[in-house]
Each structure stands twice: as C-alpha cells, then as structure tokens.
Design a protein around this motif. Structure first.
Motif, PDB file in Angstrom:
ATOM      1  N   ILE A 132      -5.009   4.153   9.909  1.00 26.67           N
ATOM      2  CA  ILE A 132      -4.598   2.918  10.567  1.00 26.67           C
ATOM      3  C   ILE A 132      -5.006   1.745   9.689  1.00 26.67           C
ATOM      4  CG2 ILE A 132      -6.697   2.802  12.001  1.00 26.67           C
ATOM      5  CD1 ILE A 132      -4.751   1.582  14.198  1.00 26.67           C
ATOM      6  N   VAL A 133      -4.045   0.843   9.454  1.00 24.69           N
ATOM      7  CA  VAL A 133      -4.240  -0.240   8.493  1.00 24.69           C
ATOM      8  C   VAL A 133      -4.346  -1.574   9.222  1.00 24.69           C
ATOM      9  CG1 VAL A 133      -3.281  -1.433   6.483  1.00 24.69           C
ATOM     10  CG2 VAL A 133      -2.926   1.044   6.754  1.00 24.69           C
ATOM     11  N   VAL A 192       0.844  -1.206   0.000  1.00 23.22           N
ATOM     12  CA  VAL A 192       0.000   0.000   0.000  1.00 23.22           C
ATOM     13  C   VAL A 192       0.872   1.247   0.000  1.00 23.22           C
ATOM     14  CG1 VAL A 192      -1.723   1.313   1.296  1.00 23.22           C
ATOM     15  CG2 VAL A 192      -1.893  -1.185   1.178  1.00 23.22           C
ATOM     16  N   LEU A 193       1.880   1.256   0.853  1.00 21.16           N
ATOM     17  CA  LEU A 193       2.774   2.416   0.938  1.00 21.16           C
ATOM     18  C   LEU A 193       3.474   2.661  -0.401  1.00 21.16           C
ATOM     19  CD1 LEU A 193       4.113   4.580   2.763  1.00 21.16           C
ATOM     20  CD2 LEU A 193       5.929   2.907   3.180  1.00 21.16           C
ATOM     21  N   GLU A 194       3.955   1.616  -1.035  1.00 21.63           N
ATOM     22  CA  GLU A 194       4.638   1.778  -2.317  1.00 21.63           C
ATOM     23  C   GLU A 194       3.692   2.333  -3.374  1.00 21.63           C
ATOM     24  OE1 GLU A 194       6.362  -1.974  -3.281  1.00 21.63           O
ATOM     25  OE2 GLU A 194       7.853  -1.890  -1.664  1.00 21.63           O
ATOM     26  N   ASP A 195       2.453   1.872  -3.377  1.00 21.48           N
ATOM     27  CA  ASP A 195       1.459   2.374  -4.322  1.00 21.48           C
ATOM     28  C   ASP A 195       1.248   3.875  -4.114  1.00 21.48           C
ATOM     29  OD1 ASP A 195      -1.037   3.039  -5.617  1.00 21.48           O
ATOM     30  OD2 ASP A 195      -1.521   0.911  -5.685  1.00 21.48           O
ATOM     31  N   LEU A 196       1.102   4.285  -2.862  1.00 17.44           N
ATOM     32  CA  LEU A 196       0.895   5.706  -2.569  1.00 17.44           C
ATOM     33  C   LEU A 196       2.105   6.542  -2.947  1.00 17.44           C
ATOM     34  CD1 LEU A 196      -0.762   5.351   0.952  1.00 17.44           C
ATOM     35  CD2 LEU A 196      -1.913   6.081  -1.147  1.00 17.44           C
ATOM     36  N   ARG A 197       3.288   6.051  -2.651  1.00 21.30           N
ATOM     37  CA  ARG A 197       4.507   6.838  -2.866  1.00 21.30           C
ATOM     38  C   ARG A 197       4.878   6.951  -4.342  1.00 21.30           C
ATOM     39  NH1 ARG A 197       7.926   8.199   1.122  1.00 21.30           N
ATOM     40  NH2 ARG A 197       9.791   7.725  -0.131  1.00 21.30           N
ATOM     41  N   ARG A 198       4.325   6.109  -5.187  1.00 19.85           N
ATOM     42  CA  ARG A 198       4.594   6.257  -6.623  1.00 19.85           C
ATOM     43  C   ARG A 198       4.049   7.585  -7.145  1.00 19.85           C
ATOM     44  NH1 ARG A 198       4.307   0.469  -7.054  1.00 19.85           N
ATOM     45  NH2 ARG A 198       2.019   0.475  -7.101  1.00 19.85           N
ATOM     46  N   GLU A 199       2.954   8.063  -6.531  1.00 15.64           N
ATOM     47  CA  GLU A 199       2.371   9.343  -6.936  1.00 15.64           C
ATOM     48  C   GLU A 199       2.785  10.484  -6.019  1.00 15.64           C
ATOM     49  OE1 GLU A 199      -1.827   9.088  -7.256  1.00 15.64           O
ATOM     50  OE2 GLU A 199      -1.809   7.382  -8.635  1.00 15.64           O
ATOM     51  N   ASP A 200       3.030  10.156  -4.735  1.00 15.53           N
ATOM     52  CA  ASP A 200       3.315  11.201  -3.749  1.00 15.53           C
ATOM     53  C   ASP A 200       4.306  10.652  -2.721  1.00 15.53           C
ATOM     54  OD1 ASP A 200       3.397  13.098  -1.770  1.00 15.53           O
ATOM     55  OD2 ASP A 200       1.223  13.287  -1.543  1.00 15.53           O
ATOM     56  N   ALA A 222      -4.970   1.558  -1.124  1.00 14.84           N
ATOM     57  CA  ALA A 222      -4.359   2.818  -1.549  1.00 14.84           C
ATOM     58  C   ALA A 222      -5.414   3.766  -2.118  1.00 14.84           C
ATOM     59  CB  ALA A 222      -3.263   2.541  -2.574  1.00 14.84           C
ATOM     60  N   ASP A 223      -6.367   3.218  -2.868  1.00 13.67           N
ATOM     61  CA  ASP A 223      -7.426   4.059  -3.433  1.00 13.67           C
ATOM     62  C   ASP A 223      -8.298   4.653  -2.325  1.00 13.67           C
ATOM     63  OD1 ASP A 223      -6.559   3.531  -5.985  1.00 13.67           O
ATOM     64  OD2 ASP A 223      -8.078   1.987  -6.394  1.00 13.67           O
ATOM     65  N   ARG A 224      -8.604   3.868  -1.281  1.00 13.37           N
ATOM     66  CA  ARG A 224      -9.394   4.401  -0.167  1.00 13.37           C
ATOM     67  C   ARG A 224      -8.646   5.541   0.506  1.00 13.37           C
ATOM     68  NH1 ARG A 224     -12.943   4.738   3.770  1.00 13.37           N
ATOM     69  NH2 ARG A 224     -12.362   4.530   5.970  1.00 13.37           N
ATOM     70  N   ILE A 225      -7.357   5.361   0.694  1.00  9.26           N
ATOM     71  CA  ILE A 225      -6.562   6.399   1.352  1.00  9.26           C
ATOM     72  C   ILE A 225      -6.528   7.663   0.506  1.00  9.26           C
ATOM     73  CG2 ILE A 225      -4.223   6.992   2.081  1.00  9.26           C
ATOM     74  CD1 ILE A 225      -3.948   3.955   2.838  1.00  9.26           C
ATOM     75  N   ASP A 259      -7.857  -5.585  -1.537  1.00  6.23           N
ATOM     76  CA  ASP A 259      -6.447  -5.758  -1.889  1.00  6.23           C
ATOM     77  C   ASP A 259      -5.692  -4.458  -1.633  1.00  6.23           C
ATOM     78  OD1 ASP A 259      -7.200  -4.097  -4.024  1.00  6.23           O
ATOM     79  OD2 ASP A 259      -7.427  -5.783  -5.408  1.00  6.23           O
ATOM     80  N   ALA A 260      -4.380  -4.510  -1.870  1.00  8.98           N
ATOM     81  CA  ALA A 260      -3.538  -3.349  -1.576  1.00  8.98           C
ATOM     82  C   ALA A 260      -3.896  -2.154  -2.458  1.00  8.98           C
ATOM     83  CB  ALA A 260      -2.061  -3.724  -1.743  1.00  8.98           C
TER      84      ALA A 260
END
Length: 481
Positions: free
Chosen positions: A379-380, A317-325, A433-436, A428-429
């Motif tokens: 919180i995950v 999840v973190l990697e997915d988010l950090r690809r954009e930000d 990431a989309d929810r976040i 899924d992850a």
C-alpha cells in the motif's frame, strides 16, 4: 452597458495597471481568476501586501467594512486552495512561513490572526457531549460509536450546514465577527435554533477547525467545555489562526506534524487550555490479512484523484518496477479523476493510465475495503501531505507492506516519521521502488508481518479510548499538554 464576456478579462487586466483602489481590485480579480484556472501567480506576496495596505488604511479611517473587505481579498489570495491543494507545493510547507509575513506586519492582519484574546480559566467537562460538524462526519462518527458504549456519555450531534439560513456560520460572516471581536470585544449571539443544545451540553466538540470552529469560539455566553479537533486540511487555511483559542479548553490534533505546523503558524494556539495529540479511533480488527493470488506483485493506492494525493508519484513507482518485471500491477481505489480536458494535470494522468493499460485497475469508490486489500501486497502513500493517513494504517492491518513517501509538505514539520516507522518511509519514487523490490518474494511475508505487529502494538484501542475520555472530562491529572 455590459462588457462582452470575452472582453471582460482584458478590461480587468487594463484596470489592474491603475495605481488606485480600482487597480488593486482589478489585480485581485485577475489573480483570483488565474488561480481558479490553475495558473500560478508571479508575485502573490506583493499583491497581498497591497491589499493589506488598503485594509490598514481603511481601519485607520474607522471604515471597518472596507478594512474587512480588503483583508478578505488578501486572505482569498494567500489561502486560495490552488496554492495549497493544487499542483504546487504549499508555501506553508516551509518552516520560515514567509508567506505569512505580510499578515504579521499588517495592523488588520494582526487583529485577525495573531493578537491575543482575553485569557480565561479552563472549563471542566462532563457527560453530555454536543458534537458539531459540517458535512464530514466519517472520523468523528467512529469516536461517537466507540464512546457510546461508555455509560458515562450522552451524545447529541448537529450539522451546522443544516442550520436555518441566516443562522448558519459563513466564511465572510466569521471574518467580520473576528474583526469585531478584536477591535471592540463584541461577540456573536448564539443562533436561536442551537441555544437549547448549547445550554444542554457539558462539552462542545467541534470536528474540523474550519470557519465553523472560528465561529464557535466567537459565540457569546458559552459555558460548556470546548474541544476542537484538527486534521491536516485545516493547516492550510486561515481558520486556526483566526480562532479565539482562549475559548478552547483542549485543542486536539490527530498527528504530531499537524500540531507542529499549526502551532507555528497560529500564535494564538498557545492560549488554548491544553494541546494534545490523539489518534483516530479505527476498528482494525475488520481487516483481513490473508492474501489472494497475485497480491505479492500488486500495489494499491487508496484515494488518488485529489492533487494532494499525487498519484503520479505512484505511477512513477509502478513504471520503475515494471522496467525490470512487467508482472507488477496497481489498484487505484477511490473517487475517479475529473474529465476536464482543460486541466493539464487530469489530462496528463488520464493519458498515463491509458498508456499503462491493464497494469492499472481503477476500482472507484468501494465500501468493501477489507476484501479489496486482500488483492494487494503493498500500500502506497504518495501524498504531498497527510495527518494520520488511516488508509496506510488499515493497509498495514490488512497485511500490506506500507510504502510511505515522506510527505514533502510536512517534511520540515516532522513528516511521515512522526506517524510511522522509518523503514516504511521513502523520499522519492526510486526509493519506493527499491523498498518494494527489497521486500518482494522471500522478504514479503516478514515485512508485512512486521507492519501488522507494529500497527497493532502502536494503535492500542483501549489507550486511544482513554485519551478521548480524558479529553471530554477534562481530567488529565498531572499530564502536560
């Protein structure tokens, strides 16, 4: 002459080819070694069937010791922690429960796990409560502390792991006692060091339905009301199936999905006097909702080292988010992961943490979680299975936006939706990431306030307290369990 240590595994493998009892013992030893070294078994069901056939043959010959020994070997393979708490998804996560079929077809398996016990009347409760547990008291301590304010109750506690050697319950002793009770009706004599407390009690509360709970239900001469509480861990052990449920006046689950799995896998559960779902007692008022700077871009996972917690989901999840930000970061609270380089999982996670650098902060075990949660906005729950998952509830109370994986090992039994609102739950992850992302920035405050409002509305402390009082007293009126 002793076999050199490096040759012993080869000798065991060679012996396992023999079509004899010696061969089956060698197959068991080799398979258990594979499991302990995190190697999956190719044909576990066939091995379990072979071991149970040996148990049935011994039973037919009147050799109870051998019957129990072979059955014990089968259960050690069937319920080995690596198969349920390791990297792989537990076989018991599937509704068909095919993993249990060898037990259902075996004579000894049925005696140990499914044959009904003599039914009896449900016992009333009272004010004197004896609480029994092993080494884990966290959740029941909260109940005791909360109910001690009620003048109705007086509590005594005994840690069964501290009983004198020879009196304390053991896994193998419980297995032998279950077989004896099923074949002859004989029961275990209460240990001398516990007799006074057992006689004093109006209610005996057993915390955790492990082998200690099976042991309690097989004791002779218990007149007190028996209450047994299950969390999620016990769902993936044989002990709920082995219990004499006819002796259990109330079977308490902390979550509906745990109830669904246990009632399906343990047919004796229907003999319990009552089955209820009562949440844990928790003082959410200790949580602080004010956030520190940076919280809106910070995730937290509480408890992460255990394989069941599946921290790699959160890292994805973190990697997915950090690809954009790249401003997104992650806090990991709880005991650290092992340093065993021979364990592929721990080695893989350490490598991922090293690659993440400052984006991940490992906090270790903390006793100041209300303050720690002020640093996080999300919180995950990445776990493969959970019961109540109090960390998520605490996070919601602390103003974190909950992101809850639909725990795959409970998905077919009701999953996370049994406990939390659907809009918290992801599959899924990428969905996490989309929810976040969808609740970040201007959506952050509304999402976390909605979570707090739901949590404080759903987890009413007074309603929970009344449920525990009714369980101890045994007065449920016209309620159906």
């Amino acid at each position: 002459m002793a076999i050199p240590q490096r040759i012993a595994p080869l000798a065991a493998r060679a012996a396992s080819l023999l079509p004899t009892a010696t061969g089956d013992r060698a197959r068991f030893v080799a398979s258990r070694r594979d499991l302990e070294n995190s190697r999956p078994l190719r044909e576990p069901r066939q091995l379990v069937e072979r071991l149970l056939r040996r148990a049935d043959a011994a039973h037919a010959q009147g050799d109870s010791a051998a019957a129990v020994d072979w059955a014990d070997k089968a259960l050690q393979i069937l319920f080995h922690p690596q198969r349920h708490y390791g990297d792989a998804i537990s076989p018991l996560s599937r509704r068909g429960l095919e993993d249990l079929q060898p037990l259902r077809r075996s004579t000894v398996g049925r005696l140990l796990m499914t044959s009904p016990d003599p039914q009896r009347e449900v016992r009333p409760g009272g004010s004197r409560v004896l609480v029994l547990a092993g080494r884990s008291w966290t959740f029941i301590d909260r109940v005791i502390k909360d109910l001690e304010g009620e003048e109705t109750f007086e509590f005594r506690t005994r840690d069964l792991s501290e009983l004198p050697v020879g009196e304390r319950p053991s896994r193998r002793g419980v297995l032998e006692a279950r077989y004896e009770a099923s074949t002859t009706g004989a029961r275990i004599a209460a240990p001398p060091s516990l007799v006074e407390d057992l006689a004093w009690a109006d209610v005996i509360w057993m915390e955790w339905a492990t082998y200690t709970a099976t042991w309690l239900t097989l004791l002779d001469g218990i007149d007190a009301r028996i209450v047994v509480r299950l969390h999620s861990y016990e769902s993936f052990t044989p002990y709920p199936q082995m219990m004499d449920m006819a002796q259990v006046d109330e079977l308490v689950f902390v979550a509906p999905q745990v109830r669904e799995l246990v009632c399906a896998s343990a047919p004796r559960a229907e003999q319990a006097g009552r089955i209820s779902v009562v949440p844990n007692i928790n003082n959410f008022s200790e949580m602080v909702s004010d956030k520190l700077p940076g919280a809106g871009r910070t995730l937290i996972q509480v408890g992460w080292a255990n394989p069941v917690k599946d921290v790699e989901f959160t890292l994805d999840v973190l990697e997915d988010l950090r690809r954009e930000d790249p401003s997104w970061t992650l806090l990991l609270a709880g005991s650290p992961i092992g340093e065993d380089d021979a364990d592929p999982r721990s080695r893989r996670i350490r490598e991922r943490l090293a690659a993440a650098g400052e984006a991940v902060e490992v906090l270790g075990f903390r006793e100041d979680m209300p303050q720690v949660l002020r640093r996080a906005g999300y919180i995950v729950s990445a776990s493969r299975h959970e019961a109540a998952h109090e960390a998520i509830a605490e996070g919601a109370a602390a103003g974190c936006v909950p992101v809850v994986r639909n725990w795959p090992e409970f998905a077919e039994w009701g999953g996370a939706a049994s406990m939390f609102p659907m809009d918290w739950i992801v599959t899924d992850a990428r969905g996490a990431a989309d929810r976040i992302r969808s609740t970040a920035d201007e959506g952050f405050d509304p999402a976390r306030e909605d979570a707090r409002r739901w949590l404080f509305g759903e987890r009413d402390p007074e309603g929970t307290r009344r449920a525990y009082v009714r369980t101890l007293i045994g007065d449920h009126g016209t309620e159906k369990g």
